[in-house]
Motif scaffolding. Structure first.
Motif, mmCIF file in Angstrom:
data_model
loop_
_atom_site.group_PDB
_atom_site.id
_atom_site.type_symbol
_atom_site.label_atom_id
_atom_site.label_comp_id
_atom_site.label_asym_id
_atom_site.label_seq_id
_atom_site.Cartn_x
_atom_site.Cartn_y
_atom_site.Cartn_z
ATOM 1 N N PRO A 198 47.501 1.972 -27.449
ATOM 2 C CA PRO A 198 46.616 1.428 -28.489
ATOM 3 C C PRO A 198 46.454 -0.077 -28.299
ATOM 4 N N ALA A 199 45.247 -0.553 -28.530
ATOM 5 C CA ALA A 199 44.978 -1.985 -28.346
ATOM 6 C C ALA A 199 44.088 -2.485 -29.474
ATOM 7 N N ALA A 200 44.443 -3.618 -30.021
ATOM 8 C CA ALA A 200 43.636 -4.216 -31.089
ATOM 9 C C ALA A 200 42.329 -4.745 -30.509
ATOM 10 N N ALA A 201 41.261 -4.601 -31.286
ATOM 11 C CA ALA A 201 39.967 -5.142 -30.866
ATOM 12 C C ALA A 201 40.055 -6.669 -30.849
ATOM 13 N N PRO A 202 39.482 -7.307 -29.843
ATOM 14 C CA PRO A 202 39.562 -8.774 -29.773
ATOM 15 C C PRO A 202 38.784 -9.424 -30.909
ATOM 16 N N LYS A 203 39.261 -10.553 -31.366
ATOM 17 C CA LYS A 203 38.525 -11.339 -32.359
ATOM 18 C C LYS A 203 37.280 -11.890 -31.690
ATOM 19 N N ARG A 204 36.138 -11.746 -32.362
ATOM 20 C CA ARG A 204 34.874 -12.118 -31.728
ATOM 21 C C ARG A 204 34.109 -13.201 -32.472
ATOM 22 N N HIS A 205 34.498 -13.493 -33.680
ATOM 23 C CA HIS A 205 33.736 -14.466 -34.466
ATOM 24 C C HIS A 205 34.662 -15.571 -34.946
ATOM 25 N N PHE A 206 34.195 -16.820 -34.808
ATOM 26 C CA PHE A 206 35.077 -17.974 -34.954
ATOM 27 C C PHE A 206 34.449 -19.056 -35.825
ATOM 28 N N VAL A 207 35.320 -19.823 -36.469
ATOM 29 C CA VAL A 207 34.922 -21.056 -37.138
ATOM 30 C C VAL A 207 35.528 -22.208 -36.345
ATOM 31 N N PHE A 208 34.670 -23.110 -35.858
ATOM 32 C CA PHE A 208 35.114 -24.315 -35.161
ATOM 33 C C PHE A 208 34.931 -25.479 -36.127
ATOM 34 N N SER A 209 36.032 -26.122 -36.475
ATOM 35 C CA SER A 209 36.007 -27.170 -37.486
ATOM 36 C C SER A 209 36.487 -28.480 -36.896
ATOM 37 N N GLY A 210 35.649 -29.513 -36.978
ATOM 38 C CA GLY A 210 36.077 -30.800 -36.445
ATOM 39 C C GLY A 210 34.952 -31.815 -36.485
ATOM 40 N N PRO A 211 35.280 -33.091 -36.306
ATOM 41 C CA PRO A 211 34.264 -34.143 -36.308
ATOM 42 C C PRO A 211 33.293 -33.997 -35.141
ATOM 43 N N SER A 212 32.213 -34.723 -35.234
ATOM 44 C CA SER A 212 31.213 -34.736 -34.165
ATOM 45 C C SER A 212 31.813 -35.290 -32.881
ATOM 46 N N GLY A 213 31.407 -34.716 -31.748
ATOM 47 C CA GLY A 213 31.809 -35.260 -30.456
ATOM 48 C C GLY A 213 33.210 -34.902 -30.012
ATOM 49 N N THR A 214 33.771 -33.810 -30.559
ATOM 50 C CA THR A 214 35.141 -33.430 -30.186
ATOM 51 C C THR A 214 35.190 -32.188 -29.304
ATOM 52 N N GLY A 215 34.061 -31.787 -28.728
ATOM 53 C CA GLY A 215 34.082 -30.728 -27.719
ATOM 54 C C GLY A 215 33.823 -29.326 -28.234
ATOM 55 N N LYS A 216 33.295 -29.173 -29.448
ATOM 56 C CA LYS A 216 33.112 -27.830 -30.016
ATOM 57 C C LYS A 216 32.116 -27.002 -29.207
ATOM 58 N N THR A 217 31.004 -27.601 -28.830
ATOM 59 C CA THR A 217 30.001 -26.854 -28.052
ATOM 60 C C THR A 217 30.545 -26.503 -26.672
ATOM 61 N N THR A 218 31.240 -27.436 -26.038
ATOM 62 C CA THR A 218 31.807 -27.183 -24.713
ATOM 63 C C THR A 218 32.808 -26.032 -24.758
ATOM 64 N N VAL A 219 33.672 -26.028 -25.770
ATOM 65 C CA VAL A 219 34.670 -24.963 -25.879
ATOM 66 C C VAL A 219 33.996 -23.630 -26.207
ATOM 67 N N ALA A 220 32.936 -23.653 -27.002
ATOM 68 C CA ALA A 220 32.196 -22.409 -27.280
ATOM 69 C C ALA A 220 31.608 -21.834 -25.993
ATOM 70 N N ARG A 221 31.110 -22.721 -25.134
ATOM 71 C CA ARG A 221 30.562 -22.270 -23.846
ATOM 72 C C ARG A 221 31.666 -21.662 -22.973
ATOM 73 N N LEU A 222 32.838 -22.286 -22.969
ATOM 74 C CA LEU A 222 33.970 -21.749 -22.210
ATOM 75 C C LEU A 222 34.429 -20.415 -22.797
ATOM 76 N N LEU A 223 34.364 -20.286 -24.107
ATOM 77 C CA LEU A 223 34.732 -19.028 -24.760
ATOM 78 C C LEU A 223 33.826 -17.898 -24.268
ATOM 79 N N GLY A 224 32.537 -18.178 -24.159
ATOM 80 C CA GLY A 224 31.609 -17.189 -23.628
ATOM 81 C C GLY A 224 31.963 -16.792 -22.205
ATOM 82 N N ARG A 225 32.372 -17.765 -21.405
ATOM 83 C CA ARG A 225 32.771 -17.458 -20.029
ATOM 84 C C ARG A 225 34.017 -16.578 -19.989
ATOM 85 N N LEU A 226 34.956 -16.834 -20.912
ATOM 86 C CA LEU A 226 36.170 -16.011 -20.974
ATOM 87 C C LEU A 226 35.825 -14.569 -21.342
#
Length: 283
Positions: free
Chosen positions: A42-70
């Protein structure tokens, strides 16, 4: 190989250690879940939806793009495509149109990642009982997050206070978006390293005086509490680009043709003029 490349790019990002730790843990969970499935466990379904919280310019879009690659590297998404959106991309001019517009945007992101920046703008106060247009968009997002959970990753992003307000105003979001990733502001050392990396990537160097002043500037804007307003890494990119422009302006006024060292060296006057223009009167 794609997975290793995405994780390596994550590690190369300056700072953000708490974020990296969460993404490493998420990657490990997804990999072990696939291994369990392959072994008939048995395997748990992966978490697919996220809240990214942080100030402007701290890499949220870049990490979201990397998440898609993963997700793509692990076979959990058809592609690593990232679709970026803000409130105007979801909300229509009248009630009823918003549901259609939001649905079409989600359709365009199927198989990849939908990144909604400044998502708190969907919890405005345009009506007495809230923002009817934003609420309509959120209801469509919530439904499609469930209906298309095997074909879509959704990231809602924004500054912490705004995201808190959004989640409180819409309790349904917390049951669908169960993973929150907190992006810290960069400290002075990280900001200086970002400036060094930006220069090195373009074959440039800061000379000794400008390098020392750069570290003084990053310490000052952090001590004064200005860095979030200035935009963190975005501020450093703008500072570097303007310093390059002032360097070029300085060189064009010199007699003769500059040599390779002059073409690639950023000096103190270049940085000071760039900071004066970029800091918006903050000294």
């Amino acid at each position: 190989q794609d997975l290793a490349a995405a994780l390596a790019e994550l590690e190369r990002m300056v700072g953000l250690e708490p974020v990296k730790q969460q993404i490493r843990a998420l990657s490990a969970q997804m990999r072990m879940s696939r291994l369990r499935e392959a072994r008939g466990l048995p395997a748990a379904a992966p978490k697919r939806h996220f809240v990214f919280s942080g100030p402007s310019g701290t890499g949220k879009t870049t990490v979201a793009r990397l998440l898609g690659r993963l997700f793509h590297a692990l076979g959990l998404l058809e592609s690593d495509r990232l679709v970026e959106a803000q409130r105007p991309d979801l909300v229509g001019e009248y009630l009823g149109q918003t549901a259609v517009k939001t649905g079409e945007l989600i359709d365009s992101a199927l198989g990849g990642v939908l990144f909604v920046d400044e998502a708190y703008a969907l919890a405005g106060s345009g009506y007495t009982k809230g923002d009817a247009y934003g609420d309509e968009a959120l209801q469509v997002l919530l439904k499609r997050a469930e209906d298309d959970r095997d074909r879509l990753v959704i990231v809602l992003a924004g500054y912490p206070e705004g995201m808190d307000r959004l989640l409180v105003a819409n309790p349904g979001l917390t049951s669908r978006f169960t993973t929150r990733v907190e992006f810290p502001s960069y400290d002075a050392g990280d900001l200086a390293r970002i400036a060094d990396h930006l220069a090195a990537a373009c074959g440039d160097v800061w000379d000794e005086d400008s390098g020392a002043e750069l570290r003084s500037i990053t310490a000052h804007v952090c001590e004064e509490g200005w860095i979030d307003e200035l935009g963190n890494a975005r501020f450093m990119r703008t500072l570097y680009e303007k310093a390059c422009a002032y360097r070029d302006l300085r060189l064009i006024g010199l007699p003769g043709e500059p040599d390779r060292e002059e073409l690639t060296t950023l000096r103190l006057p270049d940085l000071l003029q760039a900071y004066g223009e970029t800091a918006g009167g903050r000294f």
